[in-house]
Write an enzyme that holds these catalytic residues in place. Structure first.
Site, mmCIF file in Angstrom:
data_model
loop_
_atom_site.group_PDB
_atom_site.id
_atom_site.type_symbol
_atom_site.label_atom_id
_atom_site.label_comp_id
_atom_site.label_asym_id
_atom_site.label_seq_id
_atom_site.Cartn_x
_atom_site.Cartn_y
_atom_site.Cartn_z
ATOM 1 N N ARG A 104 0.922 -1.313 0.007
ATOM 2 C CA ARG A 104 -0.091 0.231 0.031
ATOM 3 C C ARG A 104 0.929 1.281 0.154
ATOM 4 N NH1 ARG A 104 -5.096 1.305 -0.949
ATOM 5 N NH2 ARG A 104 -6.233 2.433 0.480
ATOM 6 N N GLY B 35 -13.546 -1.759 -7.172
ATOM 7 C CA GLY B 35 -14.790 -1.223 -6.772
ATOM 8 C C GLY B 35 -15.107 -0.498 -5.527
ATOM 9 N N GLY B 36 -13.541 -0.098 -5.020
ATOM 10 C CA GLY B 36 -13.905 0.623 -3.727
ATOM 11 C C GLY B 36 -14.403 -0.192 -2.808
ATOM 12 N N THR C 192 -9.548 0.166 -9.529
ATOM 13 C CA THR C 192 -8.764 -0.687 -9.064
ATOM 14 C C THR C 192 -8.924 -1.951 -9.806
ATOM 15 O OG1 THR C 192 -9.341 0.159 -6.710
ATOM 16 C CG2 THR C 192 -8.521 -2.129 -6.892
ATOM 17 N N SER D 118 -7.973 0.523 3.350
ATOM 18 C CA SER D 118 -8.377 0.240 2.091
ATOM 19 C C SER D 118 -9.584 -0.896 2.171
ATOM 20 C CB SER D 118 -7.230 -0.566 1.686
ATOM 21 O OG SER D 118 -7.784 -1.389 0.256
ATOM 22 N N SER D 119 -10.105 -1.085 1.040
ATOM 23 C CA SER D 119 -11.251 -2.086 0.956
ATOM 24 C C SER D 119 -11.068 -3.325 0.104
ATOM 25 C CB SER D 119 -12.700 -1.620 0.427
ATOM 26 O OG SER D 119 -13.111 -0.541 1.029
ATOM 27 N N ASN E 100 -6.347 4.009 -7.067
ATOM 28 C CA ASN E 100 -7.597 4.576 -6.265
ATOM 29 C C ASN E 100 -8.679 4.892 -7.599
ATOM 30 O OD1 ASN E 100 -9.155 5.099 -4.147
ATOM 31 N ND2 ASN E 100 -8.470 7.297 -4.165
ATOM 32 N N ASP F 291 -8.122 8.005 0.693
ATOM 33 C CA ASP F 291 -8.664 6.939 1.210
ATOM 34 C C ASP F 291 -8.679 7.113 2.873
ATOM 35 O OD1 ASP F 291 -9.887 5.485 -0.770
ATOM 36 O OD2 ASP F 291 -8.088 4.045 -0.778
#
Ligand code: GLY
Length: 601
Positions: free
Chosen positions: A103, A501-502, A408, A479-480, A428, A450
């Site tokens: 990350r 997809g966030g 993403t 993050s997701s 992002n 984020d």
């Protein structure tokens, strides 16, 4: 090897033993069977093909994942990247899983003050389309590390870079997806305002069209240096110098907000990936392995599955079985999920996202109470709080529905030895910040959006956060991303899955897993079926088009759910490989996008 103990029904956080090795409990069973072929699935056909070529050359899943990700950095600039970051999960056929956090980090000079105006209000666009959105990239070090630690070593790093270099140097044909994304706002405006991005993607002022050839000589040179020198050739030397200079110039063009606090050569030189302990839990006899903080994906996935495990989902599944036995056609979009189950699913998601907003952040900076959030008592507490009616909670903050984007990208790989890589990587938003390192030919992320820049102020996905996810120098934003691998009974790998997809990454992965494991849908049907999304704030639930009208009505009238149907929006883009008992992998790229599954002959 010791496997985590399974305590009763439900899901427990497990600790992986690294002590003495017991005899392999699966040695004689099909839980140790290897796949008949390797497979790669990714969001661009050329990238998936590169991955399978590497498998055919004798590379393993880690080699193929690295080469696929590098190819995506060339042919899928919307999200494939050198200038972003991500997470990778390596799950070997035998042995302990391993996860890598690459990350992005916050530059050392940045503080939340830089994102505020004179009145102390957050200036939204600063974290999205200015250098203030750009975190120190992690992908070049992450991919190199994955190769170094888990690559087969039968192939050199340079040979994994070679296909991407050829695609950048010789060019590739722009597909409908890239052409469309280049025309779409707000990415178009962002890219057009950057001189290098404008020159590359809008020659003569118009977006590249489908069928045109995109040649990227600067990116080819950057990749060549990387191929020769590994990660050091990105974080020091000409690439690093060009990156720092680009950010200085972009800041000057936008009024000099960052000034002398910009990302420095030292920020780049001191970037380090982190090996993290994967999160491991159980659901109905399947070992679920996913990414822990600073991603919220694995935790939310395990929480939702654990909460749902106490509900009689099997009633729905049995109804479908009965209908099938009676020859009654069951529409794929409905298959298994009654309005009642969809209501439970929404409420479980709502609770997981509430915990996410409050408690999750970079574990190097805040204590994330992972064990407590997965503790059986807490899960039971969450479960019994779900009744017949929707329970949106008391804080009635609302945001505009976040716009759909595919920012993403995810790739899944299985090799013939049964090793798996599940990797999600991102800039992002689509094309990231739109800032291109001109001399080096790659786009930079806007990952710092984020962070929660102020309590209760939503980011671009409408997500709110708390102190745990406050921006600090050196910190990684929450993050997701949910790269996940499932092992049947804790033995062989049976599913490799993930999505862009966030926050819809988490909910997309959950729904496909449920449809495959509980509702016995084929992987293709499970991925094609319509999705819903609930993230605590805003309190309404977003529904893709395609749900049966009767289900929507019952959810609204009987369960009090506030639903917003978005027929023109697509949630996520799942890239998954199922390895059934036949051992012939079924690889599926979500029909919502233009990806491709490639399977070895
Ligand atoms: N930037 C999207 C995520 O990490 O969840």
């Amino acid at each position: 090897m010791a496997f985590p103990a399974r305590l009763g029904v439900g899901l427990v956080l497990a600790t992986l033993s690294v002590g003495c090795r017991a005899a392999d409990p699966f040695a004689q069973s099909n839980l140790r069977a290897t796949p008949k072929r390797g497979a790669v699935v990714a969001e661009h056909p050329l990238a998936a093909q590169v991955g399978v070529t590497i498998l055919n050359m004798g590379g393993n899943a880690a080699d193929a994942a690295v080469a696929t990700a590098l190819a995506l950095a060339v042919v899928y600039p919307q999200a494939g990247n050198l200038g972003g970051g991500g997470f990778a999960l390596w799950v070997p056929h035998e042995g302990d899983p391993w996860s890598l956090d690459f990350r992005e980090t916050t530059p050392s000079g940045y503080g939340t003050d830089l994102y505020l105006d004179d009145k102390g209000e957050v200036v939204g666009h600063r974290s999205v389309r200015t250098p203030l959105g750009v975190g120190v990239p992690g992908s070049p070090q992450g991919l190199f590390e994955l190769y170094k630690v888990h690559g087969s070593k039968s192939l050199t790093f340079a040979s994994l870079c070679a296909p991407a270099i050829a695609l950048a140097r010789d060019g590739f044909t722009v597909d409908a997806w890239l052409a469309r994304d280049l025309r779409r706002e707000p990415a178009r405006k962002r890219l057009m305002s950057d001189p290098a991005a404008r020159g590359l993607f809008y020659p003569g002022g118009d977006a590249l069209a489908e069928g045109e050839i995109l040649v990227q000589p600067a990116l080819a040179r950057t990749l060549e240096r990387y191929a020769r020198g590994g990660q050091a050739a990105f974080y020091k030397g000409p690439t690093a110098e060009a990156l720092v200079q680009t950010l200085k110039e972009a800041d000057a063009r936008q009024g000099g907000i960052v000034g002398d606090r910009h990302m420095s050569a030292q920020d780049l030189a001191s970037y380090r990936v982190k090996v993290r302990k994967p999160l491991v839990g159980w659901f109905r006899g399947h070992q679920i392995i996913s990414m822990g903080p600073p991603s919220s994906g694995g935790l939310a996935l395990l929480q939702v599955l654990a909460i749902l495990d106490g509900f009689p989902l099997d009633d729905d599944r049995n109804r479908v079985r009965r209908d099938r036995d009676l020859g009654v056609a069951v529409p794929a979009e409905e298959c298994g999920l009654s309005a009642r189950s969809a209501h439970w699913l929404v409420e479980a998601m709502r609770r997981a996202f509430a915990d996410r907003a409050q408690h999750l952040g970079d574990p190097d900076f805040v204590e994330v109470p992972v064990d407590r959030l997965l503790a059986p008592e807490w899960i039971a507490d969450r479960r019994i709080s779900i009744g017949e009616r929707s329970d949106p909670g008391v804080q009635a903050w609302r945001s505009a529905a976040p716009k759909e984007s595919f920012q993403t990208t995810h790739l899944s790989v299985i090799d013939k030895e049964g090793n798996a890589v599940s990797m999600t990587t991102t800039l992002n938003t689509t094309f990231g910040s739109g800032i291109m390192v001109g001399d080096a030919g790659f786009l930079l992320n806007n990952e710092l959006d984020d962070f929660s820049l102020a309590p209760g102020v939503p980011n671009t996905y409408g997500l709110v956060g708390a102190e745990a996810n406050r921006l600090l120098p050196g910190k990684r934003p929450l993050s997701s991303m949910t790269p996940t691998v499932i092992r049947e009974g804790g033995g062989r790998v049976s599913l490799v899955i993930g999505s862009p997809g966030g926050p819809r990454i988490i909910t997309s992965v959950i729904q496909v897993i449920l449809r495959v494991l509980v509702y016995e849908q084929t992987l293709e049907d499970a991925i094609s079926a319509p999705r819903l999304h609930q993230q605590w704030k805003p309190e309404w639930t977003r529904m893709e088009g395609g749900w049966p009208a009767s289900l929507l009505e019952t959810m609204e009238n009987q369960h009090g759910q506030e639903l917003r149907v978005e027929p023109d929006n697509k949630f996520g883009s799942v890239q998954a490989i199922l390895i059934p008992d036949t051992r012939v992998p079924e690889a599926v790229s979500d029909p919502r996008r233009g990806g491709r599954a490639a399977v070895q002959d």
